[in-house]
Design a protein around this motif. Structure first.
Motif, mmCIF file in Angstrom:
data_model
loop_
_atom_site.group_PDB
_atom_site.id
_atom_site.type_symbol
_atom_site.label_atom_id
_atom_site.label_comp_id
_atom_site.label_asym_id
_atom_site.label_seq_id
_atom_site.Cartn_x
_atom_site.Cartn_y
_atom_site.Cartn_z
ATOM 1 N N THR A 52 -0.572 8.474 -13.284
ATOM 2 C CA THR A 52 -1.309 8.092 -12.093
ATOM 3 C C THR A 52 -0.466 7.132 -11.260
ATOM 4 O OG1 THR A 52 -3.486 7.338 -11.312
ATOM 5 C CG2 THR A 52 -2.524 6.136 -13.173
ATOM 6 N N SER A 53 -1.060 6.523 -10.252
ATOM 7 C CA SER A 53 -0.367 5.549 -9.400
ATOM 8 C C SER A 53 -1.400 4.674 -8.717
ATOM 9 C CB SER A 53 0.484 6.256 -8.342
ATOM 10 O OG SER A 53 0.994 5.321 -7.392
ATOM 11 N N ASN A 54 -0.956 3.484 -8.339
ATOM 12 C CA ASN A 54 -1.871 2.581 -7.645
ATOM 13 C C ASN A 54 -2.231 3.077 -6.241
ATOM 14 O OD1 ASN A 54 0.763 2.045 -6.625
ATOM 15 N ND2 ASN A 54 0.175 -0.032 -6.039
ATOM 16 N N GLU A 62 -6.942 5.455 -10.461
ATOM 17 C CA GLU A 62 -6.888 4.564 -11.620
ATOM 18 C C GLU A 62 -8.299 4.161 -12.058
ATOM 19 O OE1 GLU A 62 -2.595 2.310 -11.264
ATOM 20 O OE2 GLU A 62 -4.277 1.466 -10.126
ATOM 21 N N SER A 80 1.720 4.731 -14.922
ATOM 22 C CA SER A 80 1.337 4.446 -13.543
ATOM 23 C C SER A 80 2.573 3.987 -12.789
ATOM 24 C CB SER A 80 0.204 3.416 -13.466
ATOM 25 O OG SER A 80 -0.339 3.390 -12.151
ATOM 26 N N SER A 106 -3.289 -2.634 -11.043
ATOM 27 C CA SER A 106 -3.408 -1.412 -11.841
ATOM 28 C C SER A 106 -4.032 -1.703 -13.200
ATOM 29 C CB SER A 106 -2.028 -0.760 -12.026
ATOM 30 O OG SER A 106 -1.578 -0.186 -10.825
ATOM 31 N N TYR A 118 5.790 2.558 -16.904
ATOM 32 C CA TYR A 118 5.529 2.046 -15.562
ATOM 33 C C TYR A 118 6.711 2.379 -14.673
ATOM 34 C CZ TYR A 118 3.359 -1.114 -12.139
ATOM 35 O OH TYR A 118 2.743 -1.651 -11.028
#
Length: 327
Positions: A52-54, A62, A80, A106, A118
């Motif tokens: 995922t990602s912020n 998230e 992330s 996050s 990360y």
């Protein structure tokens, strides 16, 4: 599901991972319940690496993922990213303060104290990658992240980053539709013992059972600004894709499964990262991990979709600002 190592000394994960950008409307609307059901089904298929990602849905991906992690955290390898701001005037920020703020956000949204992998989502031009690595290494030493990843970088950037510390994974778009990583990142990752995490391995949906119709793209569809779907390019691309789909079905596979199998054939260090909110589509993607392609089949695929076959650039001007070019 076959397993592959996520970087030197890293965990063994499914050869096919799951990206969560699609869960927040990137390619059309979906519901949280659909997303949660998809993640649960993926875990049962052996897809245990969630990415995922912020900035996916401005944090909504998230937050959604946190609901799944509450009951499945021990079975998931979690990734992330940080480094994109969504500020048109300053779209990338790799400063220690910004990255710290992004990481803490996050962790809070995900409901966890530790992120296994990360990534630096985009490298900020002009800021030395060695400096950025020091920030990431501090996060690792604090126990807030496990391994370090980099996304959409050039081979030279990877080489410089490795001089500062270990890199477990590099995320790049890689598929029969986009083969730039073959010009250095694929090989650089192999030398470093890093995983190449190939996002969009089914080419933004072009290797699906039914190729997308650009006329049906919604206003929020990410593909709207991609030249390969433009009227002057798409008919030519569709003709090639149709031949590939026929070839896949003649061999008893879905086009998506065969496209995934091709990506995984590029090296034991390659992990395929499709993004889907559909259980049926993810089953096809996961099927690709069970296909072993012969040298003859690889040559036949190359004849149908030779390197550089796609008409049009993969990104339009706006989206081209972040990925590093190296050819």
């Amino acid at each position: 599901m076959q397993k592959r190592r996520l970087g030197q000394g890293g965990p063994m994960v499914g050869a096919v991972a799951l990206g969560t950008m699609n869960f927040v409307g990137t390619y059309g609307e979906t519901t949280p319940d659909d997303a949660l059901r998809c993640m649960e089904a993926c875990l049962e298929m052996g897809v245990d690496h969630l990415d995922t990602s912020n900035v996916y849905g401005m944090g909504r991906a998230e937050e959604l993922l946190s609901r799944f992690l509450k009951i499945r955290r021990d079975r998931v390898v979690l990734a992330s990213k940080c480094g994109i701001t969504r500020n048109p005037e300053h779209p990338f920020d790799n400063s220690p303060d910004h990255m710290r703020q992004a990481l803490e956000g996050s962790l809070r949204r995900l409901g966890v104290e530790h992120i296994d992998l990360y990534y630096l989502h985009r490298h900020e031009p002009g800021r030395p990658i060695e400096e950025v690595m020091q920030t990431l290494l501090r996060f690792r030493d604090e126990g807030k992240i496990g391994a370090i990843g980099l996304s959409e970088i050039a081979p030279g950037t990877l080489e410089r980053a490795l001089s500062a510390g270990p890199v477990a994974a590099v995320q790049s778009e890689y598929s029969l539709w986009t083969r730039q990583p073959e010009l250095g990142i694929l090989q650089g990752c192999a030398r470093a013992g890093a995983a190449l995490v190939a996002f969009s391995p089914v080419g933004r949906g072009v290797f699906g059972d039914t190729p997308p119709d650009p006329n049906a793209f919604g206003d929020r569809d990410l593909r709207q600004g991609m030249p390969r779907f433009a009227p002057e390019n798409w008919p030519r691309n569709l003709a090639r894709l149709t031949k590939f789909a026929d070839y896949a079905r003649d061999h008893g596979h879905s086009p998506a499964a065969l496209a995934i199998a091709w990506v995984l054939s590029r090296g034991d260090h390659v992990i395929a990262l499709p993004g889907s909110r559909s259980i049926a589509h993810m089953r096809q993607n996961a099927d690709g991990a069970a296909i072993s392609l012969t040298h003859a089949q690889l040559a036949e695929i190359e004849t149908i979709l030779p390197v550089g076959w796609a008409h049009g650039a993969r990104y339009g001007e706006a989206m081209s600002r972040g990925p590093q070019t190296y050819c």
